[in-house]
Design an enzyme around this catalytic site. Structure first.
Site, PDB file in Angstrom:
ATOM      1  N   GLU A  18     -27.827 -23.379 -12.903  1.00  0.00           N
ATOM      2  CA  GLU A  18     -27.707 -23.090 -11.460  1.00  0.00           C
ATOM      3  C   GLU A  18     -27.590 -24.376 -10.667  1.00  0.00           C
ATOM      4  O   GLU A  18     -28.383 -25.303 -10.853  1.00  0.00           O
ATOM      5  CB  GLU A  18     -28.931 -22.285 -11.008  1.00  0.00           C
ATOM      6  N   HIS A  19     -26.602 -24.385  -9.803  1.00  0.00           N
ATOM      7  CA  HIS A  19     -26.304 -25.552  -8.967  1.00  0.00           C
ATOM      8  C   HIS A  19     -25.970 -26.785  -9.809  1.00  0.00           C
ATOM      9  O   HIS A  19     -26.379 -27.893  -9.478  1.00  0.00           O
ATOM     10  CB  HIS A  19     -27.471 -25.845  -8.005  1.00  0.00           C
ATOM     11  N   SER A 117     -19.852 -11.771  -4.270  1.00  0.00           N
ATOM     12  CA  SER A 117     -18.976 -10.780  -3.643  1.00  0.00           C
ATOM     13  C   SER A 117     -17.715 -11.453  -3.100  1.00  0.00           C
ATOM     14  O   SER A 117     -16.629 -10.872  -3.166  1.00  0.00           O
ATOM     15  CB  SER A 117     -19.721 -10.027  -2.538  1.00  0.00           C
ATOM     16  N   ASP A 162     -18.187 -19.203 -10.004  1.00  0.00           N
ATOM     17  CA  ASP A 162     -18.089 -17.800  -9.586  1.00  0.00           C
ATOM     18  C   ASP A 162     -16.696 -17.229  -9.828  1.00  0.00           C
ATOM     19  O   ASP A 162     -16.530 -16.149 -10.401  1.00  0.00           O
ATOM     20  CB  ASP A 162     -18.432 -17.668  -8.091  1.00  0.00           C
TER      21      ASP A 162
HETATM   22  C1  GLA Z   1     -22.645 -20.531  -5.456  1.00  0.00           C
HETATM   23  C2  GLA Z   1     -21.380 -21.355  -5.712  1.00  0.00           C
HETATM   24  C3  GLA Z   1     -21.252 -21.723  -7.192  1.00  0.00           C
HETATM   25  C4  GLA Z   1     -22.524 -22.351  -7.722  1.00  0.00           C
HETATM   26  C5  GLA Z   1     -23.729 -21.479  -7.356  1.00  0.00           C
HETATM   27  C6  GLA Z   1     -25.030 -22.116  -7.740  1.00  0.00           C
HETATM   28  O1  GLA Z   1     -22.545 -19.280  -6.058  1.00  0.00           O
HETATM   29  O2  GLA Z   1     -20.239 -20.653  -5.293  1.00  0.00           O
HETATM   30  O3  GLA Z   1     -20.146 -22.596  -7.380  1.00  0.00           O
HETATM   31  O4  GLA Z   1     -22.677 -23.645  -7.252  1.00  0.00           O
HETATM   32  O5  GLA Z   1     -23.770 -21.201  -5.963  1.00  0.00           O
HETATM   33  O6  GLA Z   1     -25.115 -22.301  -9.104  1.00  0.00           O
END
Ligand code: GLA
Length: 374
Positions: A18-19, A117, A162
């Site tokens: 994540e991130h 979404s 995403d």
């Molecule tokens: C959002 C961003 C992704 C990613 C996540 C965290 O969903 O669109 O690119 O950075 O946050 O992991």
């Protein structure tokens, strides 16, 4: 003759990583069985006529004049309309045709909840234009055009995860993407487990600016690390020990935000080894560690998400739990022994209600295929 096309494009849940996708880390998302359904009919002009059924809003956009971000009547585009318009703009920048169409769409992916979404909308429209206009493109490139739309047109400085997951999901699998090499492969989910998503129903405003601020902090840390060692180009190139050595040169916030990313990049490597050896228990432990790091170091959790994770951790069949997606409200992802998944849904819903007075939406999800024309 006009042509009718239906596109289904899923949301995604992120299991780990994540991130880290702005710093060349590895991510492990899965497309889910919640999706946007888009019904389109081609037109002979260059107008994109959109009807967002769930919002009860419609708009007409001239596809030959996208730069100004205005509708055909000259009004600024609503935020949701930036996604389809942005995808057309992005595809056009690569020389790909985007035909006019009348499109209705509806989605059961909760909005602003960390389940992508907006990426699902972007990928749906990219797949639609590919089907309508006849050009071809691999799914990684398609995801990159959608990411460009979000970054350069909608103004969220996001990574590739995403759009990649919505475009490349594989049934019953998570997809491991290395955002540095762009290599990817599908990996089976831990054996005899179910993925349960819990929507806290809390939504934070300023999510976009907070997201962009964290990215900027990490870039500051990369610049400091690069000064010391010119071989460093992203936090993927920095070890935990090197990060800690940099601490005196950084503000507390910059250090902690970057430290999360460096730690998370390591955790994903450990988690992959757990999956390879079938060690779901250790995989789940890493999920809890990720949550703590997102809460204390990256600072993107909130009391409601913390409550969901804490309640989940008290259930004996819950292997791992953490917030998923950007954070600042939204959802948690839970890895649960399959035979106990239904009981867990009830337990978590009841516990959250009694602790916060809020009604969470808790559901079992199945890893699904990426976007397709039906
Ligand atoms: C959002 C961003 C992704 C990613 C996540 C965290 O969903 O669109 O690119 O950075 O946050 O992991």
């Amino acid at each position: 003759m006009s042509q009718k096309i239906k596109v289904v494009s899923p949301g995604r849940v992120n299991l780990l990583g994540e991130h880290v996708d702005k710093n060349e880390g590895k991510v492990l998302p899965a497309a889910i069985d919640r999706a946007i359904n888009l019904y389109a009919e081609t037109r002979t002009d260059l107008i994109l006529k959109l009807n967002a059924l769930d919002l009860g809003e419609s708009v007409e956009i001239d596809l030959s004049r996208l730069d100004a971000k205005l509708d055909s009547a000259g009004n600024p585009l609503r935020s949701w309309a930036h996604y389809p318009a942005g995808v057309a703009w992005s595809l056009q920048s690569g020389g790909f045709e985007t035909r006019g169409a009348t499109v209705e769409f509806t989605s059961n992916i909760p909005m602003g909840a960390g389940l992508s979404s907006s990426a699902a909308v972007e990928v749906a429209f990219a797949v639609l234009w590919q089907a309508m206009s006849g050009w071809s493109m691999d799914r990684l490139t398609l995801a990159q055009y959608c990411q460009k739309a979000e970054v350069e047109y909608a103004g969220v400085n996001c990574g590739l995860m995403d759009q990649f997951a919505c475009a490349n999901g594989v049934e019953n699998h998570a997809v491991l993407l290395d955002t540095r090499s762009l290599e990817f492969k599908s990996v089976p989910l831990p054996k005899d487990t179910a993925i349960v998503i819990a929507d806290s129903t809390v939504r934070r405003s300023l999510q976009t600016s907070a997201y962009n601020d964290r990215v900027a902090d990490c870039n500051t840390a990369v610049a400091a690390a690069h000064k010391r060692n010119p071989a460093v180009h992203s936090l993927r190139d920095v070890s935990v020990a090197e990060m800690d050595a940099l601490k005196p040169q950084l503000t507390d916030g910059v250090y902690r935000h970057a430290r999360h990313v460096v730690g998370e990049i390591e955790r994903v490597d450990q988690a992959i080894r757990c999956l390879e050896t079938g060690d779901s228990k250790s995989f789940g432990k890493i999920m809890f560690e990720t949550h703590a790091s997102l809460r204390d170091m990256y600072e993107v959790s909130c009391p409601e998400l913390d409550a969901l994770v804490e309640i989940a951790s008290c259930f004996s069949g819950c292997i791992g739990a953490r917030l998923t997606g950007a954070g600042f409200g939204g959802c948690t992802v839970n890895l649960v022994e399959r035979s106990k998944a239904e009981a867990f849904v009830q337990y978590l819903s009841d516990g959250y209600l009694s602790k916060t007075g809020l009604k969470a939406s808790v559901f079992i999800t199945h890893a699904s295929r990426g976007a397709y024309v039906e």
